[in-house]
Design a protein around this motif. Structure first.
Motif, PDB file in Angstrom:
ATOM      1  N   GLU A 296      38.561  -5.571  50.141  1.00  0.00           N
ATOM      2  CA  GLU A 296      37.585  -5.906  49.101  1.00  0.00           C
ATOM      3  C   GLU A 296      36.702  -4.679  48.842  1.00  0.00           C
ATOM      4  O   GLU A 296      36.327  -4.410  47.702  1.00  0.00           O
ATOM      5  CB  GLU A 296      36.730  -7.118  49.483  1.00  0.00           C
ATOM      6  CG  GLU A 296      37.496  -8.413  49.752  1.00  0.00           C
ATOM      7  CD  GLU A 296      38.419  -8.894  48.632  1.00  0.00           C
ATOM      8  OE1 GLU A 296      38.583  -8.182  47.620  1.00  0.00           O
ATOM      9  OE2 GLU A 296      38.999  -9.983  48.784  1.00  0.00           O
TER      10      GLU A 296
ATOM     11  N   HIS B 106      38.643  -2.562  46.601  1.00  0.00           N
ATOM     12  CA  HIS B 106      38.631  -3.094  45.231  1.00  0.00           C
ATOM     13  C   HIS B 106      37.331  -2.713  44.523  1.00  0.00           C
ATOM     14  O   HIS B 106      37.324  -2.462  43.318  1.00  0.00           O
ATOM     15  CB  HIS B 106      38.806  -4.610  45.242  1.00  0.00           C
ATOM     16  CG  HIS B 106      40.167  -5.026  45.706  1.00  0.00           C
ATOM     17  ND1 HIS B 106      40.531  -6.332  45.896  1.00  0.00           N
ATOM     18  CD2 HIS B 106      41.264  -4.283  46.017  1.00  0.00           C
ATOM     19  CE1 HIS B 106      41.798  -6.381  46.300  1.00  0.00           C
ATOM     20  NE2 HIS B 106      42.249  -5.153  46.396  1.00  0.00           N
TER      21      HIS B 106
ATOM     22  N   GLU C 238      45.895  -8.298  47.206  1.00  0.00           N
ATOM     23  CA  GLU C 238      45.337  -9.650  47.118  1.00  0.00           C
ATOM     24  C   GLU C 238      46.265 -10.695  47.743  1.00  0.00           C
ATOM     25  O   GLU C 238      45.810 -11.695  48.305  1.00  0.00           O
ATOM     26  CB  GLU C 238      45.087  -9.978  45.637  1.00  0.00           C
ATOM     27  CG  GLU C 238      44.000 -10.999  45.390  1.00  0.00           C
ATOM     28  CD  GLU C 238      42.656 -10.576  45.943  1.00  0.00           C
ATOM     29  OE1 GLU C 238      42.206  -9.456  45.683  1.00  0.00           O
ATOM     30  OE2 GLU C 238      42.062 -11.376  46.662  1.00  0.00           O
TER      31      GLU C 238
ATOM     32  N   GLU D 277      33.803  -8.241  44.501  1.00  0.00           N
ATOM     33  CA  GLU D 277      34.462  -7.590  45.646  1.00  0.00           C
ATOM     34  C   GLU D 277      33.503  -7.395  46.825  1.00  0.00           C
ATOM     35  O   GLU D 277      33.759  -7.913  47.912  1.00  0.00           O
ATOM     36  CB  GLU D 277      35.103  -6.270  45.210  1.00  0.00           C
ATOM     37  CG  GLU D 277      35.936  -6.340  43.918  1.00  0.00           C
ATOM     38  CD  GLU D 277      37.247  -7.100  44.063  1.00  0.00           C
ATOM     39  OE1 GLU D 277      37.546  -7.529  45.194  1.00  0.00           O
ATOM     40  OE2 GLU D 277      37.956  -7.279  43.058  1.00  0.00           O
TER      41      GLU D 277
HETATM   42 FE   LIG Z   1      39.451  -8.254  45.771  1.00  0.00          FE
END
Ligand SMILES: [Fe+2]
Ligand SMILES: [Fe+2]
Length: 473
Positions: free
Chosen positions: A152, A155, A242, A122
């Motif tokens: 990201e 995440h 995503e 990530e």
């Molecule tokens: Fe991701």
């Protein structure tokens, strides 16, 4: 659970963080390290604010809000998809037992490893993409880049939450390490190869979000089947975000193709470089590169780790619950391509050992869908050219095909022949220099686009494509 997260909290969340003071304090002490990482390794182009979506809810009626946000003040929250109280383990030797709310002691090492590997990708992609803002082809694209980057980052938060909440001191140490490894760092690289490659230009960025974020989709989908319920719920929510990343890639590549085809038609030539666009042959080479390095992310074709993860119930197959077999697989087989005596052969192997290859198959099938759309743009322009996915054995570093030299059409050849043709198949230094030369200063006038890419058909959320997606001081 479905109530909107409280954004006056330091760490917005839907996991009742305030009920666990120790965990809250641990995460609050990781938070400044994350911000420090974002400031030193995150996007380099300074903005006043950017039109971004922020996750606020996991319910069905709207999970995000859109608005202009100063990026350092973006609120990275912790969100798990809603709990299904009747959920049972869907596969492996615990099939049918209630899912685990805590980490089973005997699977602790495996679960921690899977979370760390996922978590490591990530922040890696944020690092890879950090300089792209400076050459954004439009405000619309700049906004999409930063949207991908902040998500990201979220995440990473999702994985760090699991490490802190369920893996004690080891988990906290791993959370620190996630900020200490860096993409391409010779001493402390990221764990997986594709995440140490450079993403130096926007063609690479769009190919990366199409092919490599799609690997993320398949890894997250198989972890979303996990018997460890907090991991499953975490991944379910990440998958929603995503989808946008892959859209950015698919539509980005499509818009470059559109522009190229328009110029080919207008000037009746294949040589669009003369007009400052990216020729289709070069796009095929970038595609070959990003597809092959992304295939490596799925690991060895024959893997006892993958078999163990499955039998333990910690990592399932893509859409496991929708498959109609016994979900144990001890008596099942799988047909796949392998290597024997230097040749590519089909063989039948135990299904359990081939789970990486099976996931790779699902991924390849999904990748092909975008190419249909891209090729339609080319066909609609009346141009005789077709983009193709290279053979899965082409340019591989991981797995059985690593020992072979295979062309994009699947022909096995000598190392010398392969080397002699490499420049036809993969971007050469000259190709890369050309694409880099197109990356001018960021186009920051609303509604304007760089010469090598067509505008999108629609804006993001509701605003039109000429909306002021980012503002500068
Ligand atoms: Fe991701
Ligand atoms: Fe992503």
């Amino acid at each position: 659970m479905t109530t909107t997260a409280d954004y006056t909290e330091k760490i917005p969340n839907n996991v009742n963080l305030h009920e666990d003071r120790r965990l809250q304090r641990a995460l609050e002490s990781w938070q400044p390290n994350f911000i420090q990482w974002w400031q030193t390794m995150g996007p380099t182009l300074p903005t006043q604010d950017v039109y971004l979506r922020t996750a606020v809810n996991v319910g069905r009626d709207g999970w995000a809000q859109f608005g202009h946000v100063a990026m350092p003040e973006y609120r990275w929250g912790i969100f798990l998809a809603e709990r299904d109280p009747g959920r049972t383990v869907g596969f492996g030797e615990h099939k049918g037992e209630p899912v685990w709310a805590k980490v089973p002691g005997e699977y602790r090492a495996e679960l921690q490893r899977l979370i760390v590997i996922q978590g490591d990708t990530e922040p890696a992609s944020v690092e890879q993409q950090r300089n792209l803002g400076a050459t954004a082809p439009s405000l619309y694209d700049l906004r999409n880049l930063f949207q991908v980057n902040v998500e990201e980052g979220r995440h990473l938060w999702a994985m760090v939450y699991l490490l802190h909440a369920y893996f004690g001191r080891d988990g906290r140490e791993e959370a620190e390490m996630l900020l200490e490894r860096h993409s391409g760092d010779p001493d402390k690289p990221r764990i997986l190869g594709a995440f140490n490659e450079k993403t130096p230009d926007w063609l690479s960025f769009f190919m990366f979000t199409y092919f490599t974020d799609r690997d993320g989709k398949y890894q997250l989908a198989s972890l979303a089947e996990s018997g460890f319920d907090p991991l499953a719920r975490s991944c379910r929510f990440m998958l929603i975000e995503e989808a946008h990343h892959m859209f950015v890639g698919e539509s980005g590549v499509q818009r470059i193709i559109q522009r190229t085809c328009d110029l080919m038609k207008e000037h009746k030539t294949d040589d669009v470089r003369a007009f400052g666009a990216i020729d289709l042959a070069t796009m095929q080479k970038y595609l070959n590169f990003h597809f092959s390095v992304s295939l490596d992310l799925f690991g060895q074709e024959a893997s006892t780790n993958a078999a163990n993860y499955y039998t333990m119930g910690v990592k399932g197959r893509y859409l496991e619950t929708r498959l109609t077999d016994d979900h144990v697989l001890t008596d099942s087989t799988f047909d796949m391509e392998g290597v024997e005596d230097g040749r590519i052969v089909r063989k039948t192997v135990p299904a359990l050992s081939a789970l990486n290859e099976r996931l790779r198959n699902d991924y390849v099938e999904d990748c092909a869908k975008g190419l249909l759309k891209w090729n339609k743009v080319i066909a609609d322009a009346g141009i005789a050219f077709e983009l193709k996915l290279p053979h899965r054995a082409f340019n591989r570093r991981i797995g059985a095909f690593n020992e072979l030299h295979v062309s994009p059409d699947g022909t096995v050849m000598s190392a010398a022949d392969w080397k002699a043709n490499e420049g036809k198949w993969l971007p050469t230094a000259e190709d890369r220099a050309y694409v880099t030369s197109l990356m001018g200063p960021a186009v920051v006038e609303p509604g304007k686009f760089a010469n090598w890419i067509a505008p999108p058909q629609h804006g993001i959320n509701r605003p039109p494509a000429d909306f002021e997606y980012a503002r500068f001081n």
